[in-house]
Enzyme design. Structure first.
Site, PDB file in Angstrom:
ATOM      1  N   TYR A  65       0.847  -1.211   0.000  1.00 20.54           N
ATOM      2  CA  TYR A  65       0.000   0.000   0.000  1.00 20.54           C
ATOM      3  C   TYR A  65       0.873   1.248   0.000  1.00 20.54           C
ATOM      4  CZ  TYR A  65      -4.981   0.126  -0.125  1.00 20.54           C
ATOM      5  OH  TYR A  65      -6.259   0.162  -0.586  1.00 20.54           O
ATOM      6  N   GLU A  67      -0.385   4.908  -0.454  1.00 24.42           N
ATOM      7  CA  GLU A  67      -1.120   6.176  -0.627  1.00 24.42           C
ATOM      8  C   GLU A  67      -0.167   7.355  -0.490  1.00 24.42           C
ATOM      9  OE1 GLU A  67      -4.521   6.458   1.917  1.00 24.42           O
ATOM     10  OE2 GLU A  67      -5.674   5.017   0.743  1.00 24.42           O
ATOM     11  N   ASP A 211      -6.615  14.033 -24.951  1.00 25.33           N
ATOM     12  CA  ASP A 211      -6.762  12.644 -24.516  1.00 25.33           C
ATOM     13  C   ASP A 211      -6.203  11.756 -25.624  1.00 25.33           C
ATOM     14  OD1 ASP A 211      -7.493  10.115 -23.782  1.00 25.33           O
ATOM     15  OD2 ASP A 211      -9.570  10.619 -23.283  1.00 25.33           O
ATOM     16  N   THR A 237      -4.161   6.491 -21.646  1.00 22.77           N
ATOM     17  CA  THR A 237      -4.050   5.148 -21.105  1.00 22.77           C
ATOM     18  C   THR A 237      -2.640   4.659 -21.442  1.00 22.77           C
ATOM     19  OG1 THR A 237      -4.859   4.185 -23.154  1.00 22.77           O
ATOM     20  CG2 THR A 237      -6.495   4.581 -21.436  1.00 22.77           C
ATOM     21  N   LYS A 240      -2.840   0.864 -24.746  1.00 23.87           N
ATOM     22  CA  LYS A 240      -3.268   0.763 -26.145  1.00 23.87           C
ATOM     23  C   LYS A 240      -2.017   0.758 -27.028  1.00 23.87           C
ATOM     24  CE  LYS A 240      -7.737   2.537 -24.753  1.00 23.87           C
ATOM     25  NZ  LYS A 240      -8.744   3.613 -24.811  1.00 23.87           N
ATOM     26  N   ARG A 246      -2.617  -2.270 -18.280  1.00 20.58           N
ATOM     27  CA  ARG A 246      -3.834  -1.461 -18.171  1.00 20.58           C
ATOM     28  C   ARG A 246      -3.624  -0.432 -17.072  1.00 20.58           C
ATOM     29  NH1 ARG A 246      -7.142  -4.155 -21.542  1.00 20.58           N
ATOM     30  NH2 ARG A 246      -8.645  -2.475 -21.419  1.00 20.58           N
TER      31      ARG A 246
HETATM   32  C1  LIG Z   1      -9.710   4.026 -23.965  1.00 19.34           C
HETATM   33  C2  LIG Z   1      -9.991   5.457 -23.774  1.00 19.34           C
HETATM   34  C3  LIG Z   1     -10.300   5.992 -22.514  1.00 19.34           C
HETATM   35  C4  LIG Z   1     -10.632   5.164 -21.303  1.00 19.34           C
HETATM   36  O1  LIG Z   1      -9.762   4.260 -20.906  1.00 19.34           O
HETATM   37  P1  LIG Z   1     -10.205   3.071 -19.924  1.00 19.34           P
HETATM   38  O2  LIG Z   1      -8.873   2.587 -19.466  1.00 19.34           O
HETATM   39  O3  LIG Z   1     -10.977   2.119 -20.760  1.00 19.34           O
HETATM   40  O4  LIG Z   1     -11.008   3.666 -18.815  1.00 19.34           O
HETATM   41  C5  LIG Z   1     -10.437   7.363 -22.414  1.00 19.34           C
HETATM   42  N1  LIG Z   1     -10.300   8.159 -23.480  1.00 19.34           N
HETATM   43  C6  LIG Z   1     -10.038   7.673 -24.703  1.00 19.34           C
HETATM   44  C7  LIG Z   1      -9.900   8.613 -25.843  1.00 19.34           C
HETATM   45  C8  LIG Z   1      -9.878   6.301 -24.899  1.00 19.34           C
HETATM   46  O5  LIG Z   1      -9.642   5.840 -26.116  1.00 19.34           O
END
Ligand SMILES: *Cc1c(COP(=O)(O)O)cnc(C)c1O
Length: 431
Positions: A65, A67, A211, A237, A240, A246
């Site tokens: 942990y 925090e 994003d 993220t 991807k 993840r």
């Molecule tokens: C995949 C994605 C997210 C969210 O990611 P999660 O890990 O699935 O919560 C947010 N914004 C965009 C543009 C994404 O492609």
């Protein structure tokens, strides 16, 4: 080693403790390994992480942990964890050229929620791309907390070009004066003009959030322009195109560092997932290697080659093609709904997702389109010369979906498995 009978024989992976303790679950994981090995995975938000990333995310860092932030924790025993998190942060800053990085968000959606917490109050106006146009739920779409607790105003793409209409974005921003403007999305096949968004954010007094969840790996590898220095905040993220575990990161200039850190913890989350932080650090190290630049460019080259091959077979691609890792196809001219096509392709060993296309006359749960991408197949080493074959399989699969030809789907499945066997996937082949 006692593996359950359904354990894949041709995969050398083993999970001895898991198999002994919980053979039922071990069999399911084994079956998933086999599925990921045998199929052509075309979901653009997915990938294959390396063995090193898999190992880091399965360690005893899980047990700790932590925090707080390095040097300012609420729990003792952080001698190693602080160094892990500092390493991940330093690598993120170096790779993306940013002042500040927070590597604690549990995933992309909570990362975005932290941005709202840092820069807006409930009820404030926020702006993002509409979900059916290719945006993300968390950019103020109605069913999401971000659209319920904030006033989401949404922009789209032009019906004639499939491209973002910056005049519309500017008019909307000047009229609505949002606190936040999100750019980026989940089904955008074209380059994002961060500078154009930054100008509009400046004119309207909004904080610009890029994003880049889908394209972070392309940015890291120099295959898509960077949002630095245009965006105030970068959300991504890590699982991807960046090919990590993840998880997610928030990055910014120094001026926003405090607000972002406070929003993630204690604003939104408790203890960080240290095993994920470690795996993010590994992924960032991998993404800093010259071979990752080659990977990122190969992802785009493959997507362009696949788009060409699909166009040649009469497919209708939103915006006419792609600049990045993904392709959005409108199957209306093929006379097959997206979901029917996606399910048939799945039976043929080709994994895609059905998706709305801009101005889709059909319902989101039964839309006109299919979304495909090249990050996973590129991680296996497939190259542009393989894309005509991939397009052929998709074409034959979509035709079989229309005619209900299950034999044709089975034939494709065998052909796909043959090619996949020649291109072992990272993390699924232990030498
Ligand atoms: C995949 C994605 C997210 C969210 O990611 P999660 O890990 O699935 O919560 C947010 N914004 C965009 C543009 C994404 O492609």
């Amino acid at each position: 080693m006692n593996l359950p009978p359904s354990y894949p024989a041709n995969l050398p992976l083993s999970h001895p403790a898991l198999s002994a303790t919980d053979p039922e679950l071990a069999a399911l994981i084994g079956a998933e390994e086999q599925l990921q090995a045998d199929t052509l995975r075309l979901i653009p938000s997915e990938n294959y992480v390396s063995q090193a990333v898999l190992e880091a995310s399965g360690t005893v860092l899980q047990n700790k942990y932590s925090e707080g932030y390095a040097g300012r924790r609420y729990y003792e025993g952080q001698q190693n964890i602080d160094q892990v998190e500092r390493l991940a942060i330093a690598r993120a800053k170096a790779l993306f050229g940013v002042d500040h990085a927070n590597v604690q968000p549990y995933s992309g959606s909570p990362a975005n929620l932290a941005v709202y917490l840092a820069f807006a109050e409930p009820g404030d106006t926020v702006m993002g791309m509409a979900l059916p146009m290719g945006g993300h739920l968390t950019h103020g779409w109605g069913v999401s907390a971000t659209g319920k607790w904030f006033r989401g105003v949404q922009y789209g793409v032009r019906p004639d070009t499939g491209l973002i209409d910056f005049d519309e974005v500017r008019d909307l921003a000047l009229k609505e004066r949002p606190k936040l403007i999100f750019c980026g999305g989940t089904a955008l096949p074209r380059t994002i003009d961060f500078a154009a968004f930054a100008e509009i954010a400046r004119e309207s007094g909004a904080v610009l959030v890029a994003d880049v969840a889908h394209i972070a790996g392309l940015i890291a590898g120099g295959a898509h322009p960077s949002p630095v220095p245009h965006a105030d905040v970068i959300s991504t993220t890590t699982h991807k195109t960046l090919r990590g575990p993840r998880g997610a990161m928030l990055m910014s200039r120094e001026e926003h560092a405090k607000a972002i850190d406070k929003a993630v913890f204690p604003g939104l989350q408790g203890g960080p997932h240290n095993q994920t932080t470690a795996a993010i650090a590994v992924a960032l190290h991998e993404a800093a290697q010259p071979s990752f630049r080659d990977y990122a460019h190969a992802v785009v080259d493959n997507a362009k080659a696949l788009a060409e091959a699909l166009l040649a077979r009469g497919f209708d691609l939103v915006s006419g093609g792609t600049d990045n890792h993904l392709i959005l196809m409108d199957l209306t001219p093929k006379d097959v709904p997206g979901k029917v096509a996606a399910k048939a392709l799945d039976r043929a060993g080709i994994v895609v997702n059905y998706n709305t296309v801009p101005y889709d006359p059909r319902k989101p749960f039964d839309p006109s389109g299919v979304r495909i991408g090249t990050p996973s197949l590129t991680s296996r080493g497939l190259a542009t010369e393989h894309m005509p074959a991939v397009a052929d399989w998709i074409d034959r699969g979509v035709t079989a979906a229309r005619t209900g030809d299950e034999d044709a789907l089975a034939t494709i499945r065998a052909e796909v498995a043959d090619l996949m066997a020649a291109f072992p996937a990272p993390g699924l082949s232990r030498d």
